[in-house]
Scaffold this motif. Structure first.
Motif, short mmCIF file in Angstrom:
data_model
loop_
_atom_site.label_atom_id
_atom_site.label_comp_id
_atom_site.label_asym_id
_atom_site.label_seq_id
_atom_site.Cartn_x
_atom_site.Cartn_y
_atom_site.Cartn_z
N ASP A 74 0.85 -1.19 0.00
CA ASP A 74 0.02 -0.07 0.03
C ASP A 74 0.86 1.27 0.00
OD1 ASP A 74 -2.42 -1.51 -0.18
OD2 ASP A 74 -2.31 -1.48 2.01
N CYS A 75 1.84 1.30 -0.91
CA CYS A 75 2.71 2.60 -0.90
C CYS A 75 2.65 3.03 -2.39
CB CYS A 75 4.20 1.96 -0.60
SG CYS A 75 5.29 3.45 -0.53
N TYR A 76 2.30 3.96 -2.80
CA TYR A 76 2.04 4.58 -4.28
C TYR A 76 2.91 6.08 -3.94
CZ TYR A 76 -1.34 0.91 -4.38
OH TYR A 76 -1.99 -0.25 -4.34
N VAL A 77 3.86 6.13 -5.12
CA VAL A 77 4.61 7.19 -5.01
C VAL A 77 4.60 8.05 -6.24
CG1 VAL A 77 6.98 8.21 -4.76
CG2 VAL A 77 6.45 6.14 -3.62
N TYR B 286 3.38 10.55 -1.45
CA TYR B 286 2.78 9.39 -1.62
C TYR B 286 1.62 9.09 -1.05
CZ TYR B 286 3.96 8.61 3.42
OH TYR B 286 3.93 8.57 4.68
N LEU B 287 0.74 8.09 -1.37
CA LEU B 287 -0.35 7.61 -0.81
C LEU B 287 -0.48 6.28 -0.32
CD1 LEU B 287 -2.86 9.20 -3.27
CD2 LEU B 287 -2.69 10.12 -1.10
N ASN B 288 -1.39 5.83 0.46
CA ASN B 288 -1.48 4.30 0.98
C ASN B 288 -2.61 3.71 0.22
OD1 ASN B 288 -3.40 5.44 2.48
ND2 ASN B 288 -2.60 4.82 4.30
N VAL B 289 -3.22 4.46 -0.98
CA VAL B 289 -4.03 4.06 -1.76
C VAL B 289 -3.69 4.40 -3.37
CG1 VAL B 289 -6.00 4.16 -0.16
CG2 VAL B 289 -5.54 5.98 -1.57
N PRO B 290 -4.12 3.71 -4.26
CA PRO B 290 -3.60 3.85 -5.58
C PRO B 290 -4.19 5.21 -6.28
CG PRO B 290 -4.83 1.71 -5.36
CD PRO B 290 -4.98 2.76 -4.28
N SER B 291 -5.00 5.95 -5.66
CA SER B 291 -5.39 7.18 -6.30
C SER B 291 -5.72 8.36 -5.66
CB SER B 291 -6.80 6.70 -7.38
OG SER B 291 -7.21 7.71 -7.90
N GLY B 292 -5.75 9.64 -6.03
CA GLY B 292 -5.90 10.60 -5.22
C GLY B 292 -5.93 11.91 -5.84
N ILE B 293 -6.08 13.06 -5.40
CA ILE B 293 -5.97 14.41 -5.82
C ILE B 293 -5.23 15.00 -4.95
CG2 ILE B 293 -7.26 16.61 -6.14
CD1 ILE B 293 -9.40 14.98 -7.32
N VAL C 75 -5.32 0.83 -10.59
CA VAL C 75 -6.62 0.59 -10.10
C VAL C 75 -7.82 1.62 -10.76
CG1 VAL C 75 -6.73 2.72 -8.38
CG2 VAL C 75 -7.90 0.72 -7.90
N ASN C 76 -8.88 1.12 -11.06
CA ASN C 76 -9.78 1.92 -11.66
C ASN C 76 -10.52 3.06 -10.73
OD1 ASN C 76 -9.31 1.03 -14.08
ND2 ASN C 76 -10.65 -0.98 -13.87
N ALA C 77 -10.34 2.82 -9.45
CA ALA C 77 -11.02 3.75 -8.42
C ALA C 77 -10.48 5.13 -8.79
CB ALA C 77 -10.83 3.65 -7.23
#
Length: 134
Positions: A30-33, A92-99, A129-131
């Motif tokens: 759960d690490c997305y950079v 970085y986020l611990n989920v695959p998508s954000g703003i 991810v598609n979210a």
């Protein structure tokens, strides 16, 4: 596909180019950079100085992380009329998508007044991810 986001506020143009960093991301942990390149162009007739920044990072679940700080990358750049200041930072986020969205506070060196410049909201989307937050 990489998108550039541009917004002009108070005669200051901010362009952001976010890039997902595959090599530093560990999806199974759960690490997305992301890295993001920022270009700030002074379109005003006055010399300005970037004093501070305020960021909101919102993941696709709605969790908000706020970042407040002096300057950017340890600098409070002075930008003359027509000049461009560029810098690169990361998130970085611990989920695959954000703003990410936010604002800068600037000082007009001639009027000695501070003013805000809005940073265009931009998507942080991994290929996993598609979210989507948007």
């Amino acid at each position: 596909m990489t998108l550039e986001y541009t917004l002009t506020t108070n005669s200051v143009e901010v362009t952001v180019l976010p890039v997902y960093i595959e090599e530093q991301s560990i999806p199974y942990e759960d690490c997305y950079v992301w890295m993001y390149n920022v270009k700030i162009k002074n379109k005003s007739p006055s010399t300005i100085q970037l004093l501070s920044r305020y960021w909101q990072i919102i993941d696709y679940r709605g969790k908000v992380n706020e970042i407040v700080g002096v300057g950017v990358i340890g600098e409070q750049p002075v930008i003359k009329p027509g000049e461009v200041f560029k810098y690169t930072s990361g998130a970085y986020l611990n989920v695959p998508s954000g703003i990410m969205q936010g604002k800068y506070e600037f000082l007009n060196e001639e009027s000695i007044k501070t003013f805000e410049v809005v940073i265009p909201p931009f998507s942080l989307d991994s290929p996993y991810v598609n979210a989507r937050a948007h």
